[in-house]
Design a protein around this motif. Structure first.
Motif, PDB file in Angstrom:
ATOM      1  N   ARG A  52       0.841  -1.200   0.000  1.00  8.38           N
ATOM      2  CA  ARG A  52       0.000   0.000   0.000  1.00  8.38           C
ATOM      3  C   ARG A  52       0.874   1.247   0.000  1.00  8.38           C
ATOM      4  O   ARG A  52       1.910   1.295   0.655  1.00  8.38           O
ATOM      5  CB  ARG A  52      -0.917   0.022   1.207  1.00  8.38           C
ATOM      6  CG  ARG A  52      -1.836  -1.169   1.260  1.00  8.38           C
ATOM      7  CD  ARG A  52      -2.996  -0.957   2.207  1.00  8.38           C
ATOM      8  NE  ARG A  52      -3.845  -2.115   2.282  1.00  8.38           N
ATOM      9  CZ  ARG A  52      -4.765  -2.434   1.392  1.00  8.38           C
ATOM     10  NH1 ARG A  52      -4.958  -1.686   0.353  1.00  8.38           N
ATOM     11  NH2 ARG A  52      -5.501  -3.525   1.531  1.00  8.38           N
ATOM     12  N   LEU A  53       0.432   2.262  -0.718  1.00  7.27           N
ATOM     13  CA  LEU A  53       1.171   3.508  -0.807  1.00  7.27           C
ATOM     14  C   LEU A  53       1.089   4.276   0.505  1.00  7.27           C
ATOM     15  O   LEU A  53      -0.008   4.545   1.001  1.00  7.27           O
ATOM     16  CB  LEU A  53       0.611   4.373  -1.939  1.00  7.27           C
ATOM     17  CG  LEU A  53       1.228   5.754  -2.103  1.00  7.27           C
ATOM     18  CD1 LEU A  53       2.678   5.633  -2.561  1.00  7.27           C
ATOM     19  CD2 LEU A  53       0.421   6.576  -3.092  1.00  7.27           C
ATOM     20  N   LEU A  54       2.250   4.594   1.091  1.00  3.09           N
ATOM     21  CA  LEU A  54       2.278   5.472   2.259  1.00  3.09           C
ATOM     22  C   LEU A  54       2.296   6.921   1.800  1.00  3.09           C
ATOM     23  O   LEU A  54       1.492   7.727   2.251  1.00  3.09           O
ATOM     24  CB  LEU A  54       3.502   5.197   3.129  1.00  3.09           C
ATOM     25  CG  LEU A  54       3.522   3.901   3.910  1.00  3.09           C
ATOM     26  CD1 LEU A  54       4.784   3.805   4.754  1.00  3.09           C
ATOM     27  CD2 LEU A  54       2.300   3.774   4.791  1.00  3.09           C
ATOM     28  N   ALA A  55       3.240   7.255   0.903  1.00  5.45           N
ATOM     29  CA  ALA A  55       3.337   8.626   0.419  1.00  5.45           C
ATOM     30  C   ALA A  55       4.332   8.707  -0.732  1.00  5.45           C
ATOM     31  O   ALA A  55       5.188   7.842  -0.900  1.00  5.45           O
ATOM     32  CB  ALA A  55       3.781   9.563   1.537  1.00  5.45           C
ATOM     33  N   VAL A  56       4.189   9.778  -1.508  1.00  4.34           N
ATOM     34  CA  VAL A  56       5.194  10.166  -2.494  1.00  4.34           C
ATOM     35  C   VAL A  56       5.735  11.501  -2.004  1.00  4.34           C
ATOM     36  O   VAL A  56       5.011  12.494  -1.961  1.00  4.34           O
ATOM     37  CB  VAL A  56       4.604  10.311  -3.913  1.00  4.34           C
ATOM     38  CG1 VAL A  56       5.691  10.746  -4.886  1.00  4.34           C
ATOM     39  CG2 VAL A  56       3.945   9.027  -4.360  1.00  4.34           C
ATOM     40  N   TYR A  57       6.996  11.492  -1.590  1.00  2.92           N
ATOM     41  CA  TYR A  57       7.628  12.703  -1.072  1.00  2.92           C
ATOM     42  C   TYR A  57       8.328  13.420  -2.208  1.00  2.92           C
ATOM     43  O   TYR A  57       9.097  12.820  -2.948  1.00  2.92           O
ATOM     44  CB  TYR A  57       8.645  12.355   0.021  1.00  2.92           C
ATOM     45  CG  TYR A  57       8.025  11.699   1.221  1.00  2.92           C
ATOM     46  CD1 TYR A  57       7.416  12.457   2.210  1.00  2.92           C
ATOM     47  CD2 TYR A  57       8.022  10.317   1.352  1.00  2.92           C
ATOM     48  CE1 TYR A  57       6.828  11.852   3.303  1.00  2.92           C
ATOM     49  CE2 TYR A  57       7.441   9.706   2.443  1.00  2.92           C
ATOM     50  CZ  TYR A  57       6.836  10.480   3.417  1.00  2.92           C
ATOM     51  OH  TYR A  57       6.249   9.883   4.487  1.00  2.92           O
ATOM     52  N   GLY A  58       8.048  14.699  -2.346  1.00  3.00           N
ATOM     53  CA  GLY A  58       8.771  15.499  -3.320  1.00  3.00           C
ATOM     54  C   GLY A  58      10.188  15.737  -2.827  1.00  3.00           C
ATOM     55  O   GLY A  58      10.465  15.669  -1.626  1.00  3.00           O
TER      56      GLY A  58
END
Length: 185
Positions: A52-58
């Motif tokens: 599962r996707l936690l986050a996409v950090y820039g």
């Protein structure tokens, strides 16, 4: 006074240099509602846990993995959980392409987590209308057969190393509805 830190908190688990690279940038936790953030960022760090996707950090600058970093991650960061971290960027000289620069995972990382991270990268390529994703594979455990199954093909075979490309040219892979739900796309 005893203060416990939640070890599951992703912000706490990220090293200081990673927090600095994304300082002031809001993480994308839902691709469906935060597409605009993915369109304006040239570099990013995808974090998937248990498929599962936690986050996409820039990121303000791209991350370039190397053999030394890979050896360090293998020896020190072992990875006792089902977690995959993927670093990508669009080069300044070729903004229509995405470079998959580094994948960090441990011995307990499932194939589902690795696959989910690549699906998120495919979705980012679709959002940005990228022509292709390129990478250099240095891990012998990643087979050419698996890469071919996931849409990658050998590229620049006259160069040293194992270079692969995933071409789109306007035709992006269809992500099944179950994966779209799992990843928040």
């Amino acid at each position: 006074m005893d203060m416990a830190i939640d070890s599951r908190n992703d912000l706490v688990r990220r090293p200081a240099r990673e927090r600095l690279a994304s300082f002031g940038l809001e993480p994308v936790t839902s691709i469906a509602t935060q597409k605009h953030l993915l369109q304006v960022r040239r570099s990013g760090h995808i974090v998937v846990e248990s498929g599962r996707l936690l986050a996409v950090y820039g990121r303000w600058w791209p991350y370039f993995g190397n053999h030394l970093q890979a050896a360090f991650d293998r020896r020190v960061r072992g990875g006792n959980d089902d977690r995959c971290e993927l670093f990508y960027h669009s080069p300044l000289g070729a903004p229509q392409f995405i470079t998959l620069s580094y994948i960090r995972s441990g011995g307990r990382t499932s194939l589902a987590s690795n696959y989910a991270a690549t699906l998120v990268l495919d979705e980012i390529a679709r959002i940005n209308q990228s022509l292709a994703i390129v990478c250099n594979v240095i891990n012998d455990r990643i087979s050419d057969r698996l890469l071919a199954r996931w849409g990658w093909e050998a590229h620049c075979q006259h160069w040293s190393g194992r270079h692969f490309i995933k071409r789109f040219y306007g035709k992006y892979p269809e992500i099944s509805s179950s994966w779209r739900t799992r990843l928040g796309i």
